[in-house]
Write a protein that holds these residues in place. Structure first.
Motif, PDB file in Angstrom:
ATOM      1  N   UNK A 254       0.855  -1.186   0.000  1.00  0.00           N
ATOM      2  CA  UNK A 254       0.000   0.000   0.000  1.00  0.00           C
ATOM      3  C   UNK A 254       0.893   1.239   0.000  1.00  0.00           C
ATOM      4  N   UNK A 255       0.787   2.084  -0.998  1.00  0.00           N
ATOM      5  CA  UNK A 255      -0.078   1.936  -2.160  1.00  0.00           C
ATOM      6  C   UNK A 255       0.451   0.845  -3.093  1.00  0.00           C
ATOM      7  N   UNK A 256      -0.455   0.323  -3.926  1.00  0.00           N
ATOM      8  CA  UNK A 256      -0.069  -0.697  -4.899  1.00  0.00           C
ATOM      9  C   UNK A 256       0.858  -0.071  -5.933  1.00  0.00           C
ATOM     10  N   UNK A 257       1.647  -0.889  -6.568  1.00  0.00           N
ATOM     11  CA  UNK A 257       2.542  -0.409  -7.610  1.00  0.00           C
ATOM     12  C   UNK A 257       3.984  -0.655  -7.260  1.00  0.00           C
ATOM     13  N   UNK A 258       4.881  -0.136  -8.084  1.00  0.00           N
ATOM     14  CA  UNK A 258       6.307  -0.342  -7.841  1.00  0.00           C
ATOM     15  C   UNK A 258       6.725   0.180  -6.470  1.00  0.00           C
ATOM     16  N   UNK A 259       7.776  -0.438  -5.917  1.00  0.00           N
ATOM     17  CA  UNK A 259       8.269  -0.048  -4.596  1.00  0.00           C
ATOM     18  C   UNK A 259       8.632   1.433  -4.573  1.00  0.00           C
ATOM     19  N   UNK A 260       8.262   2.084  -3.468  1.00  0.00           N
ATOM     20  CA  UNK A 260       8.559   3.495  -3.256  1.00  0.00           C
ATOM     21  C   UNK A 260       8.806   3.699  -1.769  1.00  0.00           C
ATOM     22  N   UNK A 261       9.652   4.646  -1.401  1.00  0.00           N
ATOM     23  CA  UNK A 261       9.896   4.900   0.019  1.00  0.00           C
ATOM     24  C   UNK A 261       8.580   5.159   0.762  1.00  0.00           C
ATOM     25  N   UNK A 262       8.439   4.497   1.905  1.00  0.00           N
ATOM     26  CA  UNK A 262       7.234   4.655   2.714  1.00  0.00           C
ATOM     27  C   UNK A 262       6.130   3.665   2.387  1.00  0.00           C
ATOM     28  N   UNK A 263       6.229   2.964   1.272  1.00  0.00           N
ATOM     29  CA  UNK A 263       5.227   1.954   0.926  1.00  0.00           C
ATOM     30  C   UNK A 263       5.224   0.891   2.026  1.00  0.00           C
ATOM     31  N   UNK A 264       4.049   0.444   2.427  1.00  0.00           N
ATOM     32  CA  UNK A 264       3.943  -0.601   3.439  1.00  0.00           C
ATOM     33  C   UNK A 264       3.485  -1.895   2.785  1.00  0.00           C
ATOM     34  N   UNK A 265       3.764  -3.012   3.464  1.00  0.00           N
ATOM     35  CA  UNK A 265       3.361  -4.308   2.946  1.00  0.00           C
ATOM     36  C   UNK A 265       2.716  -5.130   4.055  1.00  0.00           C
ATOM     37  N   UNK A 266       1.784  -5.963   3.665  1.00  0.00           N
ATOM     38  CA  UNK A 266       1.160  -6.937   4.555  1.00  0.00           C
ATOM     39  C   UNK A 266       1.401  -8.296   3.907  1.00  0.00           C
ATOM     40  N   UNK A 267       2.257  -9.092   4.544  1.00  0.00           N
ATOM     41  CA  UNK A 267       2.696 -10.364   3.977  1.00  0.00           C
ATOM     42  C   UNK A 267       2.178 -11.514   4.828  1.00  0.00           C
ATOM     43  N   UNK A 268       1.629 -12.523   4.164  1.00  0.00           N
ATOM     44  CA  UNK A 268       1.280 -13.772   4.842  1.00  0.00           C
ATOM     45  C   UNK A 268       2.099 -14.866   4.177  1.00  0.00           C
ATOM     46  N   UNK A 269       2.745 -15.670   5.032  1.00  0.00           N
ATOM     47  CA  UNK A 269       3.637 -16.688   4.495  1.00  0.00           C
ATOM     48  C   UNK A 269       3.750 -17.874   5.434  1.00  0.00           C
ATOM     49  N   UNK A 270       4.337 -18.942   4.907  1.00  0.00           N
ATOM     50  CA  UNK A 270       4.676 -20.122   5.698  1.00  0.00           C
ATOM     51  C   UNK A 270       6.171 -20.358   5.563  1.00  0.00           C
ATOM     52  N   UNK A 271       6.802 -20.659   6.705  1.00  0.00           N
ATOM     53  CA  UNK A 271       8.224 -20.972   6.708  1.00  0.00           C
ATOM     54  C   UNK A 271       8.478 -21.966   7.814  1.00  0.00           C
ATOM     55  N   UNK A 272       9.195 -23.028   7.496  1.00  0.00           N
ATOM     56  CA  UNK A 272       9.546 -24.070   8.464  1.00  0.00           C
ATOM     57  C   UNK A 272       8.308 -24.598   9.191  1.00  0.00           C
ATOM     58  N   UNK A 273       7.221 -24.762   8.425  1.00  0.00           N
ATOM     59  CA  UNK A 273       6.006 -25.359   8.985  1.00  0.00           C
ATOM     60  C   UNK A 273       5.132 -24.419   9.793  1.00  0.00           C
ATOM     61  N   UNK A 274       5.485 -23.142   9.874  1.00  0.00           N
ATOM     62  CA  UNK A 274       4.692 -22.190  10.662  1.00  0.00           C
ATOM     63  C   UNK A 274       4.155 -21.082   9.775  1.00  0.00           C
ATOM     64  N   UNK A 275       2.992 -20.567  10.144  1.00  0.00           N
ATOM     65  CA  UNK A 275       2.395 -19.431   9.434  1.00  0.00           C
ATOM     66  C   UNK A 275       2.859 -18.137  10.087  1.00  0.00           C
ATOM     67  N   UNK A 276       3.141 -17.142   9.260  1.00  0.00           N
ATOM     68  CA  UNK A 276       3.582 -15.832   9.737  1.00  0.00           C
ATOM     69  C   UNK A 276       2.803 -14.744   9.018  1.00  0.00           C
ATOM     70  N   UNK A 277       2.592 -13.653   9.713  1.00  0.00           N
ATOM     71  CA  UNK A 277       2.042 -12.443   9.106  1.00  0.00           C
ATOM     72  C   UNK A 277       2.983 -11.305   9.490  1.00  0.00           C
ATOM     73  N   UNK A 278       3.550 -10.678   8.481  1.00  0.00           N
ATOM     74  CA  UNK A 278       4.553  -9.640   8.697  1.00  0.00           C
ATOM     75  C   UNK A 278       4.127  -8.338   8.049  1.00  0.00           C
ATOM     76  N   UNK A 279       4.238  -7.269   8.807  1.00  0.00           N
ATOM     77  CA  UNK A 279       4.096  -5.938   8.231  1.00  0.00           C
ATOM     78  C   UNK A 279       5.466  -5.467   7.821  1.00  0.00           C
ATOM     79  N   UNK A 280       5.534  -4.687   6.764  1.00  0.00           N
ATOM     80  CA  UNK A 280       6.826  -4.200   6.310  1.00  0.00           C
ATOM     81  C   UNK A 280       6.725  -2.789   5.782  1.00  0.00           C
TER      82      UNK A 280
END
Length: 147
Positions: free
Chosen positions: A40-66
């Protein structure tokens, strides 16, 4: 801390590679375990853009803000998490002769709690995943370049 730096060369121009690497919406196409990535906002990476990521790693679910911290001259960006796993890193694409590119991904993860004890094993798993991610990215770019 787990600090990793992985790179690969791609048969494709840097601009084409950056279309994938510099657009977080495309992460699920090449990053194993990432099920959703919502910048957010959508589109190419820009300074200040935030991300909401959902992923699985090593058998665990994670939700990371970035947050994208910077987008440098050429094709490079730095990021850090704002919630979830404590991590930061960068993504870089460098133009090489003959229409080739070098892609470099750096990730620093600071495990907490019991994960500190597992850091050596988690580091090996994360390196393996990053190598596979760049292999998938390379295949996507090379397929698009050939097509």
């Amino acid at each position: 801390m787990i600090g990793l730096r992985v790179e690969t060369e791609v048969d494709g121009p840097a601009a084409r590679v950056w279309e994938l690497l510099g657009d977080y919406r495309r992460d699920p196409e090449w990053r194993a375990g990432v099920t959703t990535m919502d910048p957010s906002p959508a589109g190419p990476a820009a300074p200040g853009q935030t991300t909401d990521e959902q992923m699985r790693f090593a058998g665990r679910a994670y939700r990371n803000g970035g947050r994208v911290e910077s987008v440098g001259p050429g094709r490079t960006l730095s990021w850090r998490t704002t919630s979830g796993i404590d991590a930061d890193g960068s993504r870089t694409v460098e133009e090489l002769p003959g229409g080739r590119s070098r892609v470099r991904v750096q990730t620093n993860v600071r495990p907490d709690g019991v994960n500190r004890l597992l850091a050596p094993v988690l580091g090996v798993l994360l390196r393996r995943q990053l190598v596979g991610d760049l292999r998938r990215l390379r295949a996507l770019v090379e397929r698009a370049t050939a097509g």
